[in-house]
Design a protein around this motif. Sequence first.
Motif, PDB file in Angstrom:
ATOM      1  N   VAL A 122      23.972 -19.752 -18.154  1.00  0.00           N
ATOM      2  CA  VAL A 122      23.324 -19.368 -16.897  1.00  0.00           C
ATOM      3  C   VAL A 122      24.175 -19.838 -15.727  1.00  0.00           C
ATOM      4  O   VAL A 122      24.657 -20.969 -15.692  1.00  0.00           O
ATOM      5  CB  VAL A 122      21.906 -19.977 -16.812  1.00  0.00           C
ATOM      6  CG1 VAL A 122      21.282 -19.705 -15.460  1.00  0.00           C
ATOM      7  CG2 VAL A 122      21.027 -19.439 -17.936  1.00  0.00           C
ATOM      8  N   THR A 123      24.326 -18.924 -14.755  1.00  0.00           N
ATOM      9  CA  THR A 123      25.078 -19.280 -13.548  1.00  0.00           C
ATOM     10  C   THR A 123      24.225 -19.237 -12.292  1.00  0.00           C
ATOM     11  O   THR A 123      24.583 -19.820 -11.270  1.00  0.00           O
ATOM     12  CB  THR A 123      26.272 -18.320 -13.364  1.00  0.00           C
ATOM     13  OG1 THR A 123      25.784 -16.970 -13.281  1.00  0.00           O
ATOM     14  CG2 THR A 123      27.250 -18.457 -14.526  1.00  0.00           C
ATOM     15  N   SER A 124      23.078 -18.567 -12.346  1.00  0.00           N
ATOM     16  CA  SER A 124      22.192 -18.495 -11.168  1.00  0.00           C
ATOM     17  C   SER A 124      20.803 -18.056 -11.614  1.00  0.00           C
ATOM     18  O   SER A 124      20.588 -17.635 -12.754  1.00  0.00           O
ATOM     19  CB  SER A 124      22.739 -17.512 -10.123  1.00  0.00           C
ATOM     20  OG  SER A 124      22.707 -16.192 -10.630  1.00  0.00           O
ATOM     21  N   LEU A 135      16.947 -15.527 -15.015  1.00  0.00           N
ATOM     22  CA  LEU A 135      18.167 -16.334 -15.081  1.00  0.00           C
ATOM     23  C   LEU A 135      19.302 -15.398 -15.449  1.00  0.00           C
ATOM     24  O   LEU A 135      19.175 -14.584 -16.376  1.00  0.00           O
ATOM     25  CB  LEU A 135      18.030 -17.440 -16.144  1.00  0.00           C
ATOM     26  CG  LEU A 135      16.851 -18.418 -15.987  1.00  0.00           C
ATOM     27  CD1 LEU A 135      16.889 -19.458 -17.110  1.00  0.00           C
ATOM     28  CD2 LEU A 135      16.872 -19.096 -14.626  1.00  0.00           C
ATOM     29  N   ARG A 136      20.455 -15.537 -14.732  1.00  0.00           N
ATOM     30  CA  ARG A 136      21.580 -14.607 -14.930  1.00  0.00           C
ATOM     31  C   ARG A 136      22.819 -15.355 -15.391  1.00  0.00           C
ATOM     32  O   ARG A 136      23.001 -16.542 -15.089  1.00  0.00           O
ATOM     33  CB  ARG A 136      21.880 -13.858 -13.625  1.00  0.00           C
ATOM     34  CG  ARG A 136      20.716 -13.004 -13.107  1.00  0.00           C
ATOM     35  CD  ARG A 136      21.138 -12.233 -11.854  1.00  0.00           C
ATOM     36  NE  ARG A 136      20.045 -11.471 -11.254  1.00  0.00           N
ATOM     37  CZ  ARG A 136      19.670 -10.251 -11.631  1.00  0.00           C
ATOM     38  NH1 ARG A 136      20.337  -9.655 -12.612  1.00  0.00           N
ATOM     39  NH2 ARG A 136      18.679  -9.650 -11.020  1.00  0.00           N
ATOM     40  N   ASN A 137      23.689 -14.603 -16.092  1.00  0.00           N
ATOM     41  CA  ASN A 137      24.989 -15.160 -16.490  1.00  0.00           C
ATOM     42  C   ASN A 137      26.051 -14.740 -15.480  1.00  0.00           C
ATOM     43  O   ASN A 137      25.740 -14.105 -14.456  1.00  0.00           O
ATOM     44  CB  ASN A 137      25.350 -14.729 -17.910  1.00  0.00           C
ATOM     45  CG  ASN A 137      25.383 -13.214 -18.056  1.00  0.00           C
ATOM     46  OD1 ASN A 137      25.595 -12.485 -17.076  1.00  0.00           O
ATOM     47  ND2 ASN A 137      25.203 -12.728 -19.277  1.00  0.00           N
ATOM     48  N   SER A 138      27.267 -15.049 -15.788  1.00  0.00           N
ATOM     49  CA  SER A 138      28.354 -14.775 -14.842  1.00  0.00           C
ATOM     50  C   SER A 138      28.568 -13.286 -14.619  1.00  0.00           C
ATOM     51  O   SER A 138      29.161 -12.873 -13.616  1.00  0.00           O
ATOM     52  CB  SER A 138      29.650 -15.417 -15.349  1.00  0.00           C
ATOM     53  OG  SER A 138      29.958 -14.941 -16.652  1.00  0.00           O
ATOM     54  N   ASN A 139      28.118 -12.439 -15.519  1.00  0.00           N
ATOM     55  CA  ASN A 139      28.241 -10.989 -15.371  1.00  0.00           C
ATOM     56  C   ASN A 139      27.000 -10.359 -14.739  1.00  0.00           C
ATOM     57  O   ASN A 139      26.828  -9.145 -14.782  1.00  0.00           O
ATOM     58  CB  ASN A 139      28.490 -10.346 -16.732  1.00  0.00           C
ATOM     59  CG  ASN A 139      29.792 -10.799 -17.354  1.00  0.00           C
ATOM     60  OD1 ASN A 139      30.795 -10.987 -16.643  1.00  0.00           O
ATOM     61  ND2 ASN A 139      29.788 -10.992 -18.679  1.00  0.00           N
TER      62      ASN A 139
END
Length: 538
Positions: A122-124, A135-139
């Motif tokens: 998770v990045t954000s 929750l989002r990943n880098s893509n």
Amino acid sequence: MASALDSLLFFFLDLLLFPLSAMAQTNGSISLGSSLSTSDNSSWISPSGDFAFGFTPVADKNLFLLAIWFNKVPEKTIVWSANIDSLVLDGSKDELTSSGNLVLSNHQGQEIWRAQVTNGSVTSASILDTGNLVLRNSNSGITWQSFDHSTDTILPMQILDMGTSSTLSSRETETNYSSGRFELDFQADENFVIYTVNLPTMAHYNSYWSTSTMGTQSQMIFNQSGYIYLRHTNGSMHNLTSGNIVSTKDFYHRATLDFDGVLSGACGFNSYCRLDETQRPSCNCPPNYSYSDPSNMFKGCKPDFVSESCEPNGSGKGPRPQFQMMEILNTNWASADYQWYTPINEDQCRETCLGDCSCAVAIFKGANCWTKKLPMPNGKMYADFGGKALIEVPFGNSTSQIPSPSGSNNGKSDRGTLILIISTILGSSVFLNLLFLVAILLVVFFMKHKKLLRHQPEQISLGMNLRSFTYKELEEITDGFKQELGRGAFGTVYKGMLVSNAGNFIAVKKLERLVADGDKEFKAEITAIGRIHHQNLV
């Protein structure tokens, strides 16, 4: 089943409509290391401002729920929560850690809840305008979302399908957000059903509503227009909402499995569900029953008396005169039958239950009688039932209902009323029992004394002043001049007995003819008899 499908929202899901208001868009991205606390009253807001995510106080205001709610509605309306069964105290914290974990910790730093990410790091995070926390990943791909972990509510744009999002669980009560007694489940056979649930084991009872669409659909969808429908595997749709839906552009929408379940399964054992004037269910207890938990009417009812148990070596049959039947119209516990009698009239139905030690309630409808034993599930009062529930209760204990015997039992009713009065008096206290017994003895004594007085006008002491007797009195004393003792010059002497001198016999002379000096001679004879009696006494 079609009518039940068309009424899904009306009966089971509470549809909420709130007017929208304009608000400027903001950036909804939440970076790693961000946190929320119960003490700073902060929250993460969706770009439109329609939804917020953070802590909200519940219950006694000292406990907190990590939740999503409508942000522009004056009354905070929760649509999702993370810790419904583990409320936290003030000082608790929610954090999107630097390692990409969304974690709730209590005031002591102990982990209470965590978003279980299964698809990359998770990045954000962000709270979307649909009310979905993601929750989002880098893509920018979604690795976790609240829409996949519904609690009691679904929102427009949300889909229920097989997997983690297949269940809705009601709250326990309106203000208690813990898992409640009702569950909507998308089963493996692709049938949507609503169950009642046994707390705290969470075991399912039989379903009381279903779509009966096994193997024909793949998803339940709440679309942007406010309609809920089933999408079948062949691409066809089945709408579960009826009527015109107001625009989602002007109103907020939500569909919630309410804490009361609404239909017949809403109320606990031995209680019955009744719709109030607002068409919301209330749970009622039969006469001589009370709520098992006075603070929660949905937990059922218990009898306020000791139920008669069946003797192990007895037949369990026979009259029980200490019980009576009270009636509730249009009420039934449909799944509690253990015997069915037909054809039968109402009086026979009453007597059948009174004569059966296992029977707590009898349902009479038409020429049918169903007997039921405790505990009784799924009680319901509905106007079109056309029958009545006959509740077995002890004599003298019922105040909430009045017995309703048929018109042909007026005599029985009067005797029952007399028994009820006497039972009440005798059961009140030892003092009243004693007073009641003394009163009865006094009444008996005076009645007997009065009867004796009627038959004792002759009470005198022989040898004292003489008195006159009427012919009728003399006739009674001699038993109708029955036994002759002898004859004299002027009449016959008969045997008699004064009531006041039981066991002592007297002689009564009945004149049969009169002479000139007869009256003087008769008096002299009486005087002589009295003198002789006096001498015998001395």
